[in-house]
Motif scaffolding. Structure first.
Motif, PDB file in Angstrom:
ATOM      1  N   ASP A   1      49.597  36.305  -4.623  1.00  0.00           N
ATOM      2  CA  ASP A   1      49.530  37.411  -5.569  1.00  0.00           C
ATOM      3  C   ASP A   1      49.530  36.849  -6.995  1.00  0.00           C
ATOM      4  OD1 ASP A   1      51.894  39.397  -7.086  1.00  0.00           O
ATOM      5  OD2 ASP A   1      49.950  40.219  -6.487  1.00  0.00           O
ATOM      6  N   ASN A   2      48.573  37.277  -7.809  1.00  0.00           N
ATOM      7  CA  ASN A   2      48.464  36.724  -9.166  1.00  0.00           C
ATOM      8  C   ASN A   2      49.687  37.035 -10.023  1.00  0.00           C
ATOM      9  OD1 ASN A   2      46.050  35.382  -8.901  1.00  0.00           O
ATOM     10  ND2 ASN A   2      44.828  37.166  -9.439  1.00  0.00           N
TER      11      ASN A   2
ATOM     12  N   ARG B   1      52.477  34.686  -8.945  1.00  0.00           N
ATOM     13  CA  ARG B   1      52.136  33.336  -9.408  1.00  0.00           C
ATOM     14  C   ARG B   1      52.386  33.218 -10.909  1.00  0.00           C
ATOM     15  NH1 ARG B   1      46.814  32.951  -7.870  1.00  0.00           N
ATOM     16  NH2 ARG B   1      47.497  32.375  -5.788  1.00  0.00           N
ATOM     17  N   ALA B   2      51.967  34.236 -11.659  1.00  0.00           N
ATOM     18  CA  ALA B   2      52.155  34.216 -13.112  1.00  0.00           C
ATOM     19  C   ALA B   2      53.646  34.176 -13.468  1.00  0.00           C
ATOM     20  CB  ALA B   2      51.488  35.432 -13.744  1.00  0.00           C
TER      21      ALA B   2
END
Length: 124
Positions: free
Chosen positions: A55-56, A59-60
């Motif tokens: 999932d972005n 991750r961010a």
């Protein structure tokens, strides 16, 4: 008296700022053991975030808290260097400044652990 570099504008200011930032990173890496350890940690955790998290947003968050730790360590190192430049004598205010900077690093580390744990627990 203000710095003579304050009058620079435009691309010259950006180039100078970039050079000073690179010099600061080099100095921190060369002279600060904690920063080197945290850069090593970041060199493991950032790629791991790409490998573990699909999932972005997760991750961010994982990468942002690693970068935040590096930022706080740089600020703590700057505080310590400034205090040491003023005086190496034991003084309660110098101790307070250094201890508060250290506490900021500790909170950043705890933040990293909590965010990584929450994001990874979501995968289970």
């Amino acid at each position: 008296m203000e710095s003579p570099y304050k009058g620079k504008t435009g691309s010259k200011r950006l180039i100078n700022a970039f050079k000073y930032s690179c010099a600061g990173l080099q100095e921190a890496f060369r002279n600060e053991d904690a920063f080197r350890q945290e850069v090593l940690l970041a060199s493991v955790l950032v790629p791991l975030a790409f490998w573990l998290e699909h999932d972005n947003l997760g991750r961010a968050l994982m990468i942002a808290c690693v970068l935040l730790l590096l930022i706080v360590e740089l600020l703590n190192s700057a505080i310590e260097a400034t205090v040491d430049r003023i005086s190496l004598d034991d003084h309660r205010l110098a101790k307070r400044a250094k201890d508060i900077g250290s506490a900021a690093v500790l909170i950043s580390l705890l933040n990293l652990v909590v965010i990584w744990a929450l994001v990874l627990a979501k995968q289970l």
